[in-house]
Design a protein around this motif. Sequence first.
Motif, PDB file in Angstrom:
ATOM      1  N   THR A  18      21.453   3.171 -26.022  1.00 26.87           N
ATOM      2  CA  THR A  18      21.442   3.176 -24.550  1.00 26.87           C
ATOM      3  C   THR A  18      22.611   2.365 -24.007  1.00 26.87           C
ATOM      4  O   THR A  18      23.291   2.791 -23.071  1.00 26.87           O
ATOM      5  CB  THR A  18      20.117   2.578 -24.017  1.00 26.87           C
ATOM      6  N   THR A  22      25.564   3.963 -21.865  1.00 26.10           N
ATOM      7  CA  THR A  22      25.813   3.440 -20.520  1.00 26.10           C
ATOM      8  C   THR A  22      27.265   3.004 -20.388  1.00 26.10           C
ATOM      9  O   THR A  22      27.914   3.248 -19.370  1.00 26.10           O
ATOM     10  CB  THR A  22      24.867   2.258 -20.223  1.00 26.10           C
ATOM     11  N   GLU A  25      29.470   5.845 -19.639  1.00 19.54           N
ATOM     12  CA  GLU A  25      29.444   6.226 -18.225  1.00 19.54           C
ATOM     13  C   GLU A  25      30.251   5.245 -17.380  1.00 19.54           C
ATOM     14  O   GLU A  25      30.914   5.631 -16.425  1.00 19.54           O
ATOM     15  CB  GLU A  25      28.011   6.310 -17.705  1.00 19.54           C
ATOM     16  N   TYR A 300      24.626  -4.423 -16.352  1.00 18.54           N
ATOM     17  CA  TYR A 300      23.870  -3.455 -15.553  1.00 18.54           C
ATOM     18  C   TYR A 300      22.435  -3.343 -16.060  1.00 18.54           C
ATOM     19  O   TYR A 300      21.487  -3.440 -15.289  1.00 18.54           O
ATOM     20  CB  TYR A 300      24.557  -2.084 -15.589  1.00 18.54           C
TER      21      TYR A 300
ATOM     22  N   THR B  74      22.918   6.801  -9.609  1.00 19.74           N
ATOM     23  CA  THR B  74      22.051   5.691 -10.035  1.00 19.74           C
ATOM     24  C   THR B  74      22.591   4.332  -9.611  1.00 19.74           C
ATOM     25  O   THR B  74      21.855   3.495  -9.082  1.00 19.74           O
ATOM     26  CB  THR B  74      21.893   5.711 -11.569  1.00 19.74           C
ATOM     27  N   ARG B  86      17.708   1.839 -15.210  1.00 20.19           N
ATOM     28  CA  ARG B  86      17.661   3.186 -15.762  1.00 20.19           C
ATOM     29  C   ARG B  86      18.940   3.529 -16.503  1.00 20.19           C
ATOM     30  O   ARG B  86      20.017   3.042 -16.146  1.00 20.19           O
ATOM     31  CB  ARG B  86      17.512   4.188 -14.624  1.00 20.19           C
ATOM     32  N   ALA B  87      18.823   4.373 -17.480  1.00 21.53           N
ATOM     33  CA  ALA B  87      20.015   4.882 -18.150  1.00 21.53           C
ATOM     34  C   ALA B  87      20.793   5.729 -17.152  1.00 21.53           C
ATOM     35  O   ALA B  87      20.208   6.352 -16.279  1.00 21.53           O
ATOM     36  CB  ALA B  87      19.624   5.721 -19.355  1.00 21.53           C
ATOM     37  N   LEU B  88      22.102   5.727 -17.272  1.00 21.01           N
ATOM     38  CA  LEU B  88      22.926   6.477 -16.330  1.00 21.01           C
ATOM     39  C   LEU B  88      23.031   7.936 -16.761  1.00 21.01           C
ATOM     40  O   LEU B  88      22.957   8.256 -17.929  1.00 21.01           O
ATOM     41  CB  LEU B  88      24.324   5.858 -16.255  1.00 21.01           C
ATOM     42  N   GLU B  89      23.220   8.800 -15.761  1.00 16.15           N
ATOM     43  CA  GLU B  89      23.473  10.216 -16.034  1.00 16.15           C
ATOM     44  C   GLU B  89      24.980  10.436 -15.955  1.00 16.15           C
ATOM     45  O   GLU B  89      25.686   9.662 -15.323  1.00 16.15           O
ATOM     46  CB  GLU B  89      22.779  11.066 -14.967  1.00 16.15           C
TER      47      GLU B  89
END
Lengths: 317, 195
Positions: A18, A22, A25, A300, B74, B86-89
């Motif tokens: 995860t 992340t 992203e 984050y 998000t 939350r995990a990002l999209e």
Amino acid sequence: MIRHLLSSSDLTREQATTILDTAEEMARLTEGRSVKKLPTLRGRTVVNLFFEDSTRTRTSFELAAKRLSADVINFSAKGSSVSKGESLKDTALTLAAMGADAVVVRHSASGAPYRLADSGWIDANVLNAGDGTHEHPTQALLDAFTMRHHLGDLDGRHIVIVGDVLHGRVARSNVSLLATLGARVTVVAPPTLLPLGVEHWPCEVSYDLDAALPGASAVMMLRVQQERMNAAFFPSAREYSRRYGLDTQRFGRLSDDAIVLHPGPMNRGMEITAEVADSERSVIVEQVTNGVYVRMAVLYLMLAGAGDGTTGQEGAA
Amino acid sequence: MSRDLSGFRPVLSDDEIARALTRMAHEVVERSKGASDLVVLGIPSRGVPLAQRLARSISSVEDIDVPVGAIDVTMYRDDLRLRPARALEPTDIPTGGVDGKIVVLVDDVLYSGRTIRAALTALDDVGRPQAVRLAVLVDRGHRELPIRADHVGKNLPTSVRESVKVLVEEVDGRDAVLIGAAEDPVAHVDLEDAR
């Protein structure tokens, strides 16, 4: 999702993945944009508490926090109350009184971040930015991120880590994280630079670099600290360099898609030659860029959600 | 996580969704007087496949390639602190960017309007479009912000105690819009949990 990040061995494979996803992203969200800033941590305060100098790690954390719009306070031992003899506890109480939401700690004593996290002195999330000879989890995460970027899934990949494993927290953090991610790790060092109990680490141990290199997808060269060179850990710098340094000849024997990493700062000519460090397959500069993305991801995931929703494996994760 | 949808009844069938998207594609082209400056951005997760279909449909009407991508909101949400992180999209801005373009935001359901507010803020950091339009498959009312859609697949009057589910082939294996009882009264955030 995670309350504190103290050791990379605390991370499950799912959590580590995860964080890395992340971070990807984060890279995509800020790369090539005119506004490299996200509003997500507006109003949160991140304290960089550095009892040891580390410009590179501190700057990386600072940039990561600022890109997420957090307020950043740098608290370094030099020129602060710490140099006047303030204890870790009193420093923690001070930071708590200032309303710190997260504390990034670098300390020369192994375990200092644990003390800070478990003591109840401060309610903030604690991130270990290197403690003694113990762990440096965000370094391991950025190394894994960099490798994953070049090699794809690390499952089954062979990674060789070479150098001062005894004093290096980077090696320990990397070995446990890479093992969690399914990679096969070989640690190569002279016997004098291996810590006690290394046989219990989730990796193979070798004294022979040339034997370990074939089949490696990535080679990570660790820094040999100047102060160790005269402390009889090895006979001479030249001998170390000849047996454990990555020179052009050894580099040539690696497979064509293998990459070379170094956590920096490098001793050119010692553990790595300039030709190798500057070659196309060296990702050393990239590691620095990726450090910011990985630290953004960790901040984050630690700070953006509900403060007490710490059990949080639920939700979209 | 897959949900029990047994208590849900269909509002739109796959054919009706296809027709609604085709009509919306024509509306978008008419409104923008062509498709040359368009960029279609879907809001994850269900908005993204819908955006791709809308863009495909526009492309076939106007016979030019319409850039299509995704914009994750998000990091820009106003309810981040209310739930665990939350995990990002994925965010995927087409090469060429959005500067001077007409951006069509696409989402599955328009409810409180907060997701769209977040998307507009996110878009601010990407560039400065000439105009931003909003296309949604379902508008279920109950806005909490002064936001409205330019192109709507279906206006669906609902109660806040109801929940609207949009299923898309690419994610759920079939196309459908369903309505049923909400499990919790702030059900508009539920949609994202459905994956």
